[in-house]
Scaffold this motif. Structure first.
Motif, PDB file in Angstrom:
ATOM      1  N   ARG A  64       0.829  -1.211   0.000  1.00  0.00           N
ATOM      2  CA  ARG A  64       0.000   0.000   0.000  1.00  0.00           C
ATOM      3  C   ARG A  64       0.866   1.266   0.000  1.00  0.00           C
ATOM      4  O   ARG A  64       0.608   2.210  -0.744  1.00  0.00           O
ATOM      5  CB  ARG A  64      -0.920  -0.006   1.213  1.00  0.00           C
ATOM      6  N   GLU A 120      -8.000   7.997  -2.793  1.00  0.00           N
ATOM      7  CA  GLU A 120      -8.629   6.682  -2.605  1.00  0.00           C
ATOM      8  C   GLU A 120      -7.684   5.717  -1.883  1.00  0.00           C
ATOM      9  O   GLU A 120      -8.091   4.999  -0.974  1.00  0.00           O
ATOM     10  CB  GLU A 120      -9.029   6.110  -3.975  1.00  0.00           C
ATOM     11  N   HIS A 123      -7.441   6.158   1.851  1.00  0.00           N
ATOM     12  CA  HIS A 123      -8.634   5.863   2.658  1.00  0.00           C
ATOM     13  C   HIS A 123      -9.224   4.487   2.352  1.00  0.00           C
ATOM     14  O   HIS A 123     -10.445   4.327   2.293  1.00  0.00           O
ATOM     15  CB  HIS A 123      -9.695   6.961   2.440  1.00  0.00           C
ATOM     16  N   LEU A 124      -8.363   3.509   2.141  1.00  0.00           N
ATOM     17  CA  LEU A 124      -8.839   2.152   1.843  1.00  0.00           C
ATOM     18  C   LEU A 124      -9.531   1.546   3.060  1.00  0.00           C
ATOM     19  O   LEU A 124      -9.077   1.709   4.187  1.00  0.00           O
ATOM     20  CB  LEU A 124      -7.666   1.261   1.425  1.00  0.00           C
ATOM     21  N   ARG A 125     -10.626   0.848   2.807  1.00  0.00           N
ATOM     22  CA  ARG A 125     -11.374   0.164   3.863  1.00  0.00           C
ATOM     23  C   ARG A 125     -11.563  -1.292   3.455  1.00  0.00           C
ATOM     24  O   ARG A 125     -11.755  -1.589   2.268  1.00  0.00           O
ATOM     25  CB  ARG A 125     -12.763   0.791   4.045  1.00  0.00           C
ATOM     26  N   GLY A 126     -11.546  -2.161   4.435  1.00  0.00           N
ATOM     27  CA  GLY A 126     -11.700  -3.589   4.169  1.00  0.00           C
ATOM     28  C   GLY A 126     -12.966  -3.926   3.411  1.00  0.00           C
ATOM     29  O   GLY A 126     -12.951  -4.678   2.434  1.00  0.00           O
ATOM     30  N   GLU A 127     -14.082  -3.309   3.833  1.00  0.00           N
ATOM     31  CA  GLU A 127     -15.383  -3.670   3.236  1.00  0.00           C
ATOM     32  C   GLU A 127     -15.571  -3.098   1.833  1.00  0.00           C
ATOM     33  O   GLU A 127     -16.396  -3.578   1.052  1.00  0.00           O
ATOM     34  CB  GLU A 127     -16.536  -3.248   4.168  1.00  0.00           C
ATOM     35  N   THR A 128     -14.823  -2.031   1.503  1.00  0.00           N
ATOM     36  CA  THR A 128     -14.983  -1.423   0.166  1.00  0.00           C
ATOM     37  C   THR A 128     -13.692  -1.526  -0.658  1.00  0.00           C
ATOM     38  O   THR A 128     -13.564  -0.874  -1.689  1.00  0.00           O
ATOM     39  CB  THR A 128     -15.382   0.059   0.296  1.00  0.00           C
ATOM     40  N   PHE A 129     -12.769  -2.357  -0.196  1.00  0.00           N
ATOM     41  CA  PHE A 129     -11.438  -2.439  -0.827  1.00  0.00           C
ATOM     42  C   PHE A 129     -11.525  -2.701  -2.329  1.00  0.00           C
ATOM     43  O   PHE A 129     -10.911  -2.009  -3.124  1.00  0.00           O
ATOM     44  CB  PHE A 129     -10.611  -3.531  -0.142  1.00  0.00           C
ATOM     45  N   GLN A 132     -12.813   0.270  -4.267  1.00  0.00           N
ATOM     46  CA  GLN A 132     -11.837   1.361  -4.265  1.00  0.00           C
ATOM     47  C   GLN A 132     -10.657   1.061  -5.191  1.00  0.00           C
ATOM     48  O   GLN A 132     -10.162   1.944  -5.895  1.00  0.00           O
ATOM     49  CB  GLN A 132     -11.326   1.614  -2.839  1.00  0.00           C
ATOM     50  N   LEU A 195      -4.985  -2.677   6.432  1.00  0.00           N
ATOM     51  CA  LEU A 195      -5.657  -1.446   6.035  1.00  0.00           C
ATOM     52  C   LEU A 195      -5.813  -0.533   7.246  1.00  0.00           C
ATOM     53  O   LEU A 195      -6.194  -0.975   8.311  1.00  0.00           O
ATOM     54  CB  LEU A 195      -7.030  -1.742   5.443  1.00  0.00           C
ATOM     55  N   HIS A 197      -7.443   2.962   9.183  1.00  0.00           N
ATOM     56  CA  HIS A 197      -8.792   3.513   9.311  1.00  0.00           C
ATOM     57  C   HIS A 197      -8.726   5.009   9.264  1.00  0.00           C
ATOM     58  O   HIS A 197      -7.716   5.606   9.464  1.00  0.00           O
ATOM     59  CB  HIS A 197      -9.432   3.067  10.630  1.00  0.00           C
TER      60      HIS A 197
END
Length: 197
Positions: A64, A120, A123-129, A132, A195, A197
């Protein structure tokens, strides 16, 4: 009696040296460079990748970090080229002026797309990886297309300006291509990336 003692002394010296702060620092210091090397080896432009990311000042400890660093390099160079294009003057032919005008627009779009990509990635998130990453790949691909389109516009222009523009845009396109590779690599390493938060 002296043999076990000397053996013990050697073992003690070896373990104290190998766990010294110096050797730990060396290992930690080399880890990012090893990641850069192993990540750049299959990039579109490996030497350029190695050169730009090895000298990158920020942290590069994870895929990342590397993807962000690669996009930052691409964005910085695209902005520089955008400023250069906007400052160009003294174009002699209408064809030169049209090519330049189109190119200014294309590179401006590239800057916007790379900026959105960087945001983007930050601001990576597990649920929307997955969503994104798809956005990031789309935007960097679009930036790359814009850079190629800019070069195409100068195809029939013969001047020193063309050579300068071509050299600068080609450089941006190459680091952008490497950035896309790093984003694809990040996407593939999904399961191993922590990731924030």
């Amino acid at each position: 009696m002296s043999l076990p003692f000397s053996l013990f002394s050697l073992i003690f010296l070896f373990t104290s040296f190998s766990t010294s702060p110096y050797s730990a620092a060396v290992k930690t210091h080399n880890a990012p460079q090893d990641l850069v090397r192993s990540s750049c080896v299959h990039a579109s432009y490996p030497n350029l990748c190695l050169r730009t990311l090895s000298s990158y000042a920020g942290p590069a400890n994870t895929p990342r970090d590397l993807a962000q660093a690669a996009v930052k390099v691409s964005l910085a160079r695209a902005r520089k080229v955008s400023n250069y294009l906007n400052a160009l003057s003294g174009l002699k032919t209408k064809r030169e002026r049209v090519a330049l005008s189109d190119c200014v627009e294309q590179i401006s779009d590239s800057v916007d797309e790379l900026s959105k990509t960087l945001s983007e990635l930050k601001h990576l998130r597990g649920e929307t990886f997955r969503w994104q990453m798809s956005n990031a790949q789309t935007w960097v691909s679009a930036a790359l297309t814009n850079e190629d389109t800019c070069l195409d516009g100068f195809h029939e222009v013969e001047s020193k300006v063309k050579d300068d523009v071509k050299r600068k845009i080609t450089n941006v396109a190459r680091v952008t291509s490497n950035a896309l590779y790093m984003i694809n690599r990040l996407d593939e390493s999904r399961g191993r990336v922590k990731l924030g938060h």
